[in-house]
Scaffold this motif. Structure first.
Motif, PDB file in Angstrom:
ATOM      1  N   PRO A 170     -16.981 -73.861  11.016  1.00 18.17           N
ATOM      2  CA  PRO A 170     -16.727 -74.884  12.044  1.00 18.17           C
ATOM      3  C   PRO A 170     -17.634 -76.102  11.905  1.00 18.17           C
ATOM      4  CG  PRO A 170     -17.632 -72.874  13.037  1.00 18.17           C
ATOM      5  CD  PRO A 170     -17.332 -72.560  11.612  1.00 18.17           C
ATOM      6  N   ALA A 171     -18.880 -75.872  11.462  1.00 17.80           N
ATOM      7  CA  ALA A 171     -19.789 -77.016  11.264  1.00 17.80           C
ATOM      8  C   ALA A 171     -19.197 -77.969  10.225  1.00 17.80           C
ATOM      9  CB  ALA A 171     -21.166 -76.519  10.829  1.00 17.80           C
ATOM     10  N   LEU A 172     -18.750 -77.419   9.111  1.00 21.60           N
ATOM     11  CA  LEU A 172     -18.191 -78.256   8.036  1.00 21.60           C
ATOM     12  C   LEU A 172     -16.909 -78.949   8.496  1.00 21.60           C
ATOM     13  CD1 LEU A 172     -18.749 -75.780   5.064  1.00 21.60           C
ATOM     14  CD2 LEU A 172     -19.918 -77.970   5.379  1.00 21.60           C
ATOM     15  N   LEU A 173     -16.059 -78.199   9.153  1.00 25.53           N
ATOM     16  CA  LEU A 173     -14.771 -78.780   9.574  1.00 25.53           C
ATOM     17  C   LEU A 173     -14.971 -79.991  10.484  1.00 25.53           C
ATOM     18  CD1 LEU A 173     -12.770 -75.516  10.212  1.00 25.53           C
ATOM     19  CD2 LEU A 173     -11.995 -77.406   8.751  1.00 25.53           C
ATOM     20  N   SER A 453      -9.285 -64.265  16.341  1.00 25.89           N
ATOM     21  CA  SER A 453      -9.831 -65.561  15.905  1.00 25.89           C
ATOM     22  C   SER A 453      -9.705 -66.623  16.989  1.00 25.89           C
ATOM     23  CB  SER A 453      -9.064 -66.076  14.675  1.00 25.89           C
ATOM     24  OG  SER A 453      -9.158 -65.173  13.620  1.00 25.89           O
ATOM     25  N   GLU A 454      -8.661 -66.528  17.806  1.00 22.85           N
ATOM     26  CA  GLU A 454      -8.367 -67.570  18.807  1.00 22.85           C
ATOM     27  C   GLU A 454      -9.280 -67.501  20.024  1.00 22.85           C
ATOM     28  OE1 GLU A 454      -6.290 -65.511  17.376  1.00 22.85           O
ATOM     29  OE2 GLU A 454      -4.639 -66.654  16.512  1.00 22.85           O
ATOM     30  N   MET A 455      -9.988 -66.391  20.216  1.00 20.30           N
ATOM     31  CA  MET A 455     -10.782 -66.183  21.423  1.00 20.30           C
ATOM     32  C   MET A 455     -12.280 -66.381  21.140  1.00 20.30           C
ATOM     33  SD  MET A 455      -8.894 -65.550  24.005  1.00 20.30           S
ATOM     34  CE  MET A 455      -7.502 -66.534  23.501  1.00 20.30           C
ATOM     35  N   PRO A 456     -13.039 -66.857  22.145  1.00 19.22           N
ATOM     36  CA  PRO A 456     -14.464 -67.109  21.909  1.00 19.22           C
ATOM     37  C   PRO A 456     -15.297 -65.828  21.908  1.00 19.22           C
ATOM     38  CG  PRO A 456     -13.880 -67.619  24.178  1.00 19.22           C
ATOM     39  CD  PRO A 456     -12.601 -67.260  23.491  1.00 19.22           C
ATOM     40  N   TRP A 457     -16.317 -65.830  21.087  1.00 25.07           N
ATOM     41  CA  TRP A 457     -17.305 -64.757  21.077  1.00 25.07           C
ATOM     42  C   TRP A 457     -18.624 -65.402  21.504  1.00 25.07           C
ATOM     43  CZ3 TRP A 457     -17.781 -59.915  21.594  1.00 25.07           C
ATOM     44  CH2 TRP A 457     -18.942 -59.231  21.182  1.00 25.07           C
ATOM     45  N   SER A 470     -12.534 -69.391  18.021  1.00 25.23           N
ATOM     46  CA  SER A 470     -11.813 -70.197  19.017  1.00 25.23           C
ATOM     47  C   SER A 470     -12.137 -71.684  18.824  1.00 25.23           C
ATOM     48  CB  SER A 470     -12.164 -69.784  20.448  1.00 25.23           C
ATOM     49  OG  SER A 470     -13.442 -70.266  20.813  1.00 25.23           O
ATOM     50  N   SER A 471     -11.430 -72.542  19.556  1.00 26.06           N
ATOM     51  CA  SER A 471     -11.736 -73.974  19.429  1.00 26.06           C
ATOM     52  C   SER A 471     -13.074 -74.323  20.071  1.00 26.06           C
ATOM     53  CB  SER A 471     -10.612 -74.815  20.031  1.00 26.06           C
ATOM     54  OG  SER A 471     -10.304 -74.321  21.284  1.00 26.06           O
ATOM     55  N   TYR A 472     -13.617 -73.437  20.941  1.00 32.01           N
ATOM     56  CA  TYR A 472     -14.940 -73.713  21.503  1.00 32.01           C
ATOM     57  C   TYR A 472     -16.004 -73.777  20.401  1.00 32.01           C
ATOM     58  CZ  TYR A 472     -12.670 -72.484  25.895  1.00 32.01           C
ATOM     59  OH  TYR A 472     -11.816 -72.438  26.964  1.00 32.01           O
ATOM     60  N   SER A 473     -15.814 -72.990  19.339  1.00 29.11           N
ATOM     61  CA  SER A 473     -16.829 -73.005  18.277  1.00 29.11           C
ATOM     62  C   SER A 473     -16.795 -74.311  17.503  1.00 29.11           C
ATOM     63  CB  SER A 473     -16.669 -71.813  17.341  1.00 29.11           C
ATOM     64  OG  SER A 473     -15.594 -71.985  16.461  1.00 29.11           O
TER      65      SER A 473
END
Ligand code: NAD
Length: 504
Positions: A170-173, A453-457, A470-473
């Protein structure tokens, strides 16, 4: 056992694979045999500086940061394809380096983390925010999500490749550049990730990987003013240190830390499902998962039956060479970690617990030097025992009984951690009350461990803050910027009276 030659590994700095500047190396061990399997750079502060400089330059040059998200997404999608193509090789390497069973590495970890990358690479193209609109009468506002800058990613040994995916991808994206430090026990698949990332098209300097001593490298990354954010997954103790190192430069610190998951079985639960769920919840990843169920609160009327059925099932678990497809459970990561788990078992008994099952080191043919331990069940009614309160990070079941709902929920919440919890019941109202009352980032009902994958951890309390998956990440790795456009075209705007002129 491995049949592999000793691998010589290098750091990835500014697109080049290089040895440590001090020429020092350290060994990587196969925990199933105790054999050396690789040598990795024991990097110095100079190496950390070179990696940070490369990431800083790549960020400031702007090529990656300014590239359309569709291009970054396409590169990460290609990386997912390359990992999927190499799944068997990477799964084997992960198993040799961590001791987790090959059936878990190849059928769960690898396909799951490929799915994680694909989800994140797709979701990055669909980040949402407030609509551009008029919030005052002479202007239009919009929100931009922008990269934070250079992100130092520090990962643990229990899911080496998956944790790289959860934090570096997610950092790279989102357009950041990364300096990545894997755990010294388990750097091998992270270094392979670096090779595949280059093939996928990650530009030089955007992803840098250095191996070496956590305390020195991690501290330098957290203190260095050229690093804008630290994304750390690991123990509470190290998370706390990183927070203090990073405070001088006020950098953002995202922490995903330990857990002490409760597993509550109400009187109306389906007992066979709860027992099977407990076997898996406690033993997945050889009992070294931050979400493992560890504290089993069982209604007092069924605690004896639960315990005996659990022990019956645990006897079916096959401990063995993790490369054998028939093996359910491999060794712990190191001899030091096994000693820590054994010390907790002893402590649990000193503090009033009864050893009901396990507690020994099984001998595995062909793996005599491995760090194996049997699944262990301790029954206690001492709620204050350290085995009930602290993270053991091994296959140790602590069984306790409870009287009623309030008693169970209060005791579940009475630890410093708040990562995952599960409740087992056929009463949906009770389940919904528990979902509301448990102070944990994930609550499972009639299940334990599953995270799509879609849910936050994400953690509550000392389990950290921030979110993976998730998109929160993705948002976690962005700064939020407000952009304001004047639409009045006026020379003197209405509110300027505050400084000069008269109020209208
Ligand atoms: P750890 O904290 O010992 O090490 C994690 C990383 O930090 C490693 O790369 C290590 O080299 C580095 N490190 C060690 N000392 C450091 C220091 N002083 N400064 C900076 N970096 C340092 O954790 P571990 O033993 O590798 O992993 C197990 C822990 O991770 C458990 O507590 C587990 O619950 C947690 N974990 C949490 C999650 C989550 O999602 N919340 C996921 C996996 C693991």
């Amino acid at each position: 056992m491995t049949g592999s030659l000793l691998t010589e590994c290098k750091n990835l700095i500014d697109g080049e694979w290089c040895s440590s500047s001090n020429g020092k190396n350290s060994d990587v061990i196969n925990p199933a045999t105790g054999e050396n399997i690789a040598r990795i750079p024991y990097s110095s502060k100079e190496d950390v500086h070179s990696a940070i400089d490369a990431a800083r330059k790549a960020f400031d040059d702007g090529g990656w940061r300014k590239s359309p998200v569709s291009e970054r997404s396409a590169i990460l999608m290609r990386l997912a394809d390359l990992i999927e193509h190499d799944r068997d090789r990477l799964a084997r390497l992960e198993t040799i380096n961590t001791g987790k069973s090959i059936k878990q590495s190849s059928n769960y970890d690898l396909p799951y983390l490929v799915d994680n990358i694909r989800f994140l690479a797709g979701a990055a193209r669909n980040i949402e925010g407030k609509a551009m609109g008029e919030y005052v009468d002479e202007g239009t506002s919009a929100i931009r999500r922008e990269p934070i800058g250079v992100v130092g990613v520090i990962t643990p040994w229990n899911y080496p490749l998956m944790m790289v995916v959860w934090r570096a991808v997610p950092a790279l994206l989102m357009g950041n550049t990364v300096v990545l430090k894997p755990a010294s026990y388990t750097p091998l698949t992270t270094l392979e990730f670096g090779k595949l990332a280059q093939i996928a098209g990650i530009p030089r300097g955007v992803l840098n990987i250095i191996t070496g001593p956590g305390p020195e490298i991690g501290e330098e990354m957290a203190r260095n003013s050229q690093v804008d954010m630290i994304a750390f997954t690991g123990s509470e103790e190290v998370g706390r240190k990183l927070s203090s190192y990073g405070s001088a430069s006020l950098k953002k610190i995202s922490l995903e830390l330990g857990g002490k998951a409760p597993f509550v079985v109400f009187k109306d639960a389906r007992l066979p499902a709860a027992v099977e769920g407990a076997v898996v919840g406690g033993l997945v990843n050889n009992g070294q998962d931050c979400a493992n169920s560890t504290r089993y609160y069982i209604h007092e009327d069924m605690v004896d039956e639960f315990e005996s059925k659990l022990i019956e099932k645990l006897k079916e678990v096959k401990i063995g060479n993790p490369l054998d497809h028939g093996t359910d459970m491999g060794p712990l990561i190191s001899s030091a970690h096994r000693k820590r788990v054994e010390d907790y078992i002893k402590l649990g008994m000193e503090e009033g617990g009864l050893l009901k099952h396990g507690g020994f080191e099984p001998k595995i043919e062909g793996c005599e030097g491995g760090f194996f331990i049997s699944p262990t069940v301790i029954r206690t009614e001492n709620e204050e025992s350290r085995i009930v309160k602290e993270e053991i990070f091994g296959p140790v079941y602590t069984i306790l009984s409870f009287t009623d709902y309030d008693d169970a929920i209060r005791r579940c919440n009475d630890v410093i951690y708040g990562l995952g919890a599960s409740v087992w019941t056929s009463d949906m109202n009770k389940a919904l009350h528990a979902v509301r009352d448990l102070r944990f980032g994930t609550v499972w009902v009639n299940e334990h461990v599953v995270v799509p994958s879609e849910m936050p951890w994400a953690g509550y309390k000392h389990s950290g803050h921030g979110a993976s998956l998730s998109s929160y990440s993705l948002e976690e790795f962005t700064n939020i910027k407000h952009v304001y456009f004047d639409v009045s075209g006026a020379v003197r705007k209405k509110w300027y009276y505050q400084v000069f002129g008269s109020e209208r």
